[in-house]
Structures are given as structure tokens and as C-alpha cells.
Design an enzyme around this catalytic site. Structure first.
Site, PDB file in Angstrom:
ATOM      1  N   SER A 114       8.476   4.185  -3.641  1.00 39.70           N
ATOM      2  CA  SER A 114       8.310   2.977  -2.978  1.00 39.70           C
ATOM      3  C   SER A 114       6.661   3.042  -2.549  1.00 39.70           C
ATOM      4  O   SER A 114       6.349   4.350  -2.301  1.00 39.70           O
ATOM      5  CB  SER A 114       8.800   2.665  -1.605  1.00 39.70           C
ATOM      6  OG  SER A 114       7.975   1.806  -0.822  1.00 39.70           O
ATOM      7  N   SER A 115       5.997   2.214  -2.660  1.00 37.67           N
ATOM      8  CA  SER A 115       4.590   2.280  -2.528  1.00 37.67           C
ATOM      9  C   SER A 115       4.320   2.574  -1.236  1.00 37.67           C
ATOM     10  O   SER A 115       3.166   3.333  -0.670  1.00 37.67           O
ATOM     11  CB  SER A 115       3.817   1.215  -2.637  1.00 37.67           C
ATOM     12  OG  SER A 115       4.172   0.062  -2.141  1.00 37.67           O
ATOM     13  N   CYS A 116       5.143   2.498  -0.117  1.00 38.44           N
ATOM     14  CA  CYS A 116       4.831   2.761   1.043  1.00 38.44           C
ATOM     15  C   CYS A 116       5.227   4.448   1.534  1.00 38.44           C
ATOM     16  O   CYS A 116       4.954   4.636   2.797  1.00 38.44           O
ATOM     17  CB  CYS A 116       5.890   1.911   2.254  1.00 38.44           C
ATOM     18  SG  CYS A 116       7.724   2.178   1.953  1.00 38.44           S
ATOM     19  N   TYR A 143      11.859   7.030   6.492  1.00 36.80           N
ATOM     20  CA  TYR A 143      11.963   6.373   5.143  1.00 36.80           C
ATOM     21  C   TYR A 143      11.220   7.385   4.053  1.00 36.80           C
ATOM     22  O   TYR A 143      11.908   7.908   3.018  1.00 36.80           O
ATOM     23  CB  TYR A 143      11.625   5.085   4.917  1.00 36.80           C
ATOM     24  CG  TYR A 143      11.995   4.217   3.593  1.00 36.80           C
ATOM     25  CD1 TYR A 143      13.309   3.765   3.357  1.00 36.80           C
ATOM     26  CD2 TYR A 143      10.944   4.212   2.893  1.00 36.80           C
ATOM     27  CE1 TYR A 143      13.301   3.135   1.876  1.00 36.80           C
ATOM     28  CE2 TYR A 143      11.021   3.480   1.424  1.00 36.80           C
ATOM     29  CZ  TYR A 143      12.361   3.211   1.290  1.00 36.80           C
ATOM     30  OH  TYR A 143      12.467   2.534  -0.098  1.00 36.80           O
ATOM     31  N   LYS A 147      12.390   9.455   0.872  1.00 38.01           N
ATOM     32  CA  LYS A 147      11.911   9.152  -0.617  1.00 38.01           C
ATOM     33  C   LYS A 147      11.158  10.267  -1.175  1.00 38.01           C
ATOM     34  O   LYS A 147      11.411  10.566  -2.529  1.00 38.01           O
ATOM     35  CB  LYS A 147      11.326   7.682  -0.566  1.00 38.01           C
ATOM     36  CG  LYS A 147      12.107   6.662  -0.405  1.00 38.01           C
ATOM     37  CD  LYS A 147      13.130   6.295  -1.755  1.00 38.01           C
ATOM     38  CE  LYS A 147      13.867   5.087  -1.309  1.00 38.01           C
ATOM     39  NZ  LYS A 147      14.897   5.056  -2.799  1.00 38.01           N
ATOM     40  N   HIS A 186      11.834  -7.884   5.149  1.00 37.41           N
ATOM     41  CA  HIS A 186      10.311  -7.869   4.723  1.00 37.41           C
ATOM     42  C   HIS A 186       9.578  -9.249   4.908  1.00 37.41           C
ATOM     43  O   HIS A 186      10.186 -10.285   5.200  1.00 37.41           O
ATOM     44  CB  HIS A 186      10.101  -7.256   3.301  1.00 37.41           C
ATOM     45  CG  HIS A 186      10.440  -5.772   3.126  1.00 37.41           C
ATOM     46  ND1 HIS A 186      11.670  -5.341   2.738  1.00 37.41           N
ATOM     47  CD2 HIS A 186       9.807  -4.727   3.737  1.00 37.41           C
ATOM     48  CE1 HIS A 186      11.727  -4.016   2.748  1.00 37.41           C
ATOM     49  NE2 HIS A 186      10.662  -3.692   3.114  1.00 37.41           N
TER      50      HIS A 186
HETATM   51  P1  GDP Z   1       5.451  -2.924   5.101  1.00 38.03           P
HETATM   52  O1  GDP Z   1       4.746  -3.420   3.577  1.00 38.03           O
HETATM   53  O2  GDP Z   1       6.108  -1.938   5.069  1.00 38.03           O
HETATM   54  O3  GDP Z   1       4.348  -2.858   6.098  1.00 38.03           O
HETATM   55  O4  GDP Z   1       6.482  -4.196   5.318  1.00 38.03           O
HETATM   56  P2  GDP Z   1       6.747  -5.741   5.976  1.00 38.03           P
HETATM   57  O5  GDP Z   1       6.903  -6.461   4.528  1.00 38.03           O
HETATM   58  O6  GDP Z   1       7.835  -5.714   6.767  1.00 38.03           O
HETATM   59  O7  GDP Z   1       5.236  -6.100   6.604  1.00 38.03           O
HETATM   60  C1  GDP Z   1       4.144  -6.426   5.818  1.00 38.03           C
HETATM   61  C2  GDP Z   1       3.041  -6.968   6.821  1.00 38.03           C
HETATM   62  O8  GDP Z   1       3.437  -8.336   7.224  1.00 38.03           O
HETATM   63  C3  GDP Z   1       2.752  -6.218   8.094  1.00 38.03           C
HETATM   64  O9  GDP Z   1       1.570  -6.070   8.336  1.00 38.03           O
HETATM   65  C4  GDP Z   1       3.506  -7.172   9.141  1.00 38.03           C
HETATM   66  O10 GDP Z   1       2.997  -6.770  10.478  1.00 38.03           O
HETATM   67  C5  GDP Z   1       3.267  -8.365   8.326  1.00 38.03           C
HETATM   68  N1  GDP Z   1       4.185  -9.802   9.071  1.00 38.03           N
HETATM   69  C6  GDP Z   1       3.801 -10.683   9.626  1.00 38.03           C
HETATM   70  N2  GDP Z   1       4.665 -11.387   9.877  1.00 38.03           N
HETATM   71  C7  GDP Z   1       6.057 -10.830   9.616  1.00 38.03           C
HETATM   72  C8  GDP Z   1       7.370 -11.001   9.578  1.00 38.03           C
HETATM   73  O11 GDP Z   1       7.910 -11.757  10.317  1.00 38.03           O
HETATM   74  N3  GDP Z   1       8.289 -10.094   9.198  1.00 38.03           N
HETATM   75  C9  GDP Z   1       7.690  -9.022   8.789  1.00 38.03           C
HETATM   76  N4  GDP Z   1       8.667  -7.844   8.217  1.00 38.03           N
HETATM   77  N5  GDP Z   1       6.349  -8.504   8.528  1.00 38.03           N
HETATM   78  C10 GDP Z   1       5.448  -9.640   9.053  1.00 38.03           C
END
Ligand code: GDP
Length: 319
Positions: A114-116, A143, A147, A186
Site C-alpha cells: 500500500s502507498s501508506c 499496518y 505489510k 477511508h
Molecule cells: P489515509 O490516506 O491513510 O490517511 O486514510 P484516510 O482515507 O482515512 O484519510 C485521508 C485523509 O482524509 C486524512 O487527512 C483524513 O484526516 C481526511 N478525512 C477527512 N474527513 C474524513 C473522514 O470522514 N474519514 C476519514 N477516514 N478521513 C477523513
């Protein structure tokens, strides 16, 4: 180039995690391409954290190709809240799958990173060489460490056994079958649900997490499934290969697209005390482009299709 023939419709492909976001897209993809011998088991039928059960399944099912789309996954909050589950479950799932594949003569294996799992402050766009070169994003360290161990295992299997097993590094994926939990999902599915509910309730504003400034490289999951099939037919490199869209958008742009898609007309606010996570993770996709693959689905179109799926599965979606 690879030293083996492309998969054929009769190839026995085991898609581990075939009910998840990525696994169900792979299942759709291969069915659409006429594959007749797909193997998939739900987690109630086979617990991949159980080494003995996994080995027995491989002996009986005899897959020729395995795609590991089975993992404990979640958004930024779920990772931060249950770090040891993300570490331990993922370590065990991938170890059991890879060990069983080697001892049962599986010809090809695609492991999904994963890119993360790249270092938090990797150069952008992130080249494959950045892996293992710096500190990780703390919100998903469990995680990521799991990975990274999986990627190291694939490399070690190639060295020790000479098997053409590969790893791919997908960017942030979204699409039908996603986890629409407000807390654990996400960003795309969580926002689809949040804005949809706000639209129905006609609330004047929606508050999203963080500053809205981080950038994410998003890919529609059916495009990713197509890329994984392509890689199994065309890639046999030692290094993991990035699978990204080639561009990124800010979280606030994503919120805007989702609000427009669901028809929410209120205000979008940001809770800056919430976590931002990695500031940016745009993948460098030069190597994939050189092989001849690129993503096809524009973000607004993919979000529209995902929202349509959400509406059609309102009673059964994961939350
Ligand atoms: P990441 O790519 O591993 O950081 O995973 P996420 O998809 O959970 O979050 C991406 C970004 O979206 C982060 O900067 C979060 O703070 C922002 N974000 C804003 N609102 C939301 C929300 O309702 N849910 C999630 N998961 N992320 C949010």
C-alpha cells in the site's frame, strides 16, 4: 517481461479476501474476462490467521495463482485505535498465505502492499526506491510494519526459491463494496455517507476531519483490479511496483466533489483538531506506465459510480 505465459480462463486463481473492496473488484474483473476457475472463501469458512487451516485449504484447492487481497484494513482512525490488530492480523494472514503458496507449488503470487507504507516524508511523487528508507506515518505504523514484512518475504522467496512472486503498491483505492463506516472507513466512503446523511437531514454544515489540505492519489478499484491482472501477466521484478493514478487532489477537493455528487448544498467545515495523517502520497507510476498500463476512470466518475452503489446497497453496506 515475464518468462511465463499469460493466465488463461482455466487458470485456478485464488483471490484471498474476495469479499473486500479489492477482492470483490478482482472477482468481478476476472469473471468479466471469462475466467472459470476462481476460488474464494469467506472469513467464516477459512480464517487466514489460522496456519493449519490455511495450509489444509491450499492442499485441497491447489490454486495455481494467488492474489493476496486479504488484510485487516481501515481508515486513519481505525488504524490509530487498534494498532496491534492491524499489525498482528496482517502479519499472520500474509505469512500463512505465502508459506502455504510456496509449499503447495503455487506458480505465481501477487502480494499487495500500500502507498501508506512508504516513509511519511518520502519524496513526491514516491518512487519504489523510497521503501524502507525512513520513519513511517505513526497513525498506521502497525499496518505498515506488517505489510513491509510481507514485501520482504516475497523478495526472500524469490531469492531462496526462484519463484516469480511479485508485490504491488496500490495507492488509496475506493469504489463499490467499500467500508462506509463513519469512523473506520477511508475518506471517500466515509464522506459519501456523511454528506448523503447531511443532505437527507438538510443540516446546514458538515464537519470533516483535519485541515482539508493533505493530498491523496485516488484510484477507482476496478482500475486497480485491471492493473493487478496486467502485472501478473507482464511483470516479474524483484521490487514492488507502484499502482497509482498519476495525480492527486486535496482532501477538501474530494469533499467538494462528494458534496456535489450527493447534492449536498450546505457548508463544509474542517475540524483542525482531527488527524491529517501523511501530508501527501502521490505515487511515481513511471515504471507501470513504461510497461504500458494507465488508469482510466476519472475521479468524479468513480465517485458517482460508488455513490450509486451505496444507494443501491443502503441496507446491506458495511458500516
Ligand atoms: P489515509 O490516506 O491513510 O490517511 O486514510 P484516510 O482515507 O482515512 O484519510 C485521508 C485523509 O482524509 C486524512 O487527512 C483524513 O484526516 C481526511 N478525512 C477527512 N474527513 C474524513 C473522514 O470522514 N474519514 C476519514 N477516514 N478521513 C477523513
Amino acid at each position: 517481461m515475464t518468462g511465463f505465459p499469460s493466465m488463461s480462463p482455466s487458470t485456478r486463481i485464488y483471490i484471498a479476501g474476495h469479499r473486500g473492496l479489492v477482492g470483490s473488484a478482482l472477482w468481478r474483473h476476472f469473471l468479466q474476462h471469462g475466467f472459470e476457475n476462481l476460488i474464494g472463501l469467506g472469513s467464516s469458512e477459512l480464517d487466514l490467521r489460522d496456519a493449519h487451516a490455511t495450509a489444509t485449504f491450499f492442499r485441497d484447492a491447489r490454486p495455481e495463482v494467488v492474489i493476496d487481497a486479504a488484510a485487516r484494513v481501515g481508515g486513519i482512525a481505525a488504524n490509530a485505535r487498534r494498532p496491534v490488530d492491524f499489525l498482528s492480523d496482517n502479519l499472520r494472514i500474509q505469512l500463512n498465505l505465502l508459506d502455504s503458496a510456496v509449499s503447495n507449488g503455487v506458480e505465481r503470487f501477487l502480494f499487495l502492499g500500500s502507498s501508506c507504507i512508504y516513509p511519511k516524508f518520502a519524496a513526491q511523487p514516491i518512487p519504489e526506491e523510497a521503501l524502507f528508507t525512513g520513519p513511517l506515518e505513526e497513525t498506521n505504523e502497525g499496518y505498515a510494519v506488517a505489510k513491509l514484512a510481507g514485501i520482504a518475504q516475497v523478495t526472500a522467496i524469490r531469492k531462496q526459491h526462484g519463484l516469480p512472486y511479485i508485490s504491488a503498491m496500490p495507492t488509496n483505492l475506493y469504489g463499490p463494496g467499500d467500508n462506509f463506516s463513519l469512523h473506520d472507513g477511508h475518506v471517500v466512503p466515509a464522506m459519501i455517507r456523511r454528506f448523503h446523511e447531511a443532505m437527507l437531514a438538510e443540516v446546514p454544515f458538515v464537519t470533516c476531519w483535519g485541515t482539508g489540505m493533505p493530498r491523496r492519489d485516488l484510484m477507482y478499484v476496478d482500475d486497480a483490479a485491471d492493473a493487478f491482472h496486467f502485472l501478473l501477466d507482464h511483470y516479474d521484478g524483484e521490487r514492488p511496483i507502484n499502482v497509482g493514478s498519476g495525480s492527486d487532489v486535496t482532501i477538501s477537493e474530494i469533499a467538494r466533489i462528494i458534496a456535489d455528487t450527493v447534492g449536498y448544498r450546505g457548508e463544509i467545515r474542517w475540524d483542525e483538531s482531527g488527524p491529517d495523517g501523511t501530508p501527501r502520497k502521490l505515487l511515481d507510476i513511471q515504471r507501470l506506465a513504461d510497461l504500458g498500463w494507465s488508469a482510466k476512470t476519472p475521479l468524479a466518475e468513480g465517485i458517482r459510480t460508488t455513490y450509486d452503489w451505496f444507494l443501491a446497497h443502503r441496507d446491506t453496506y458495511r458500516h
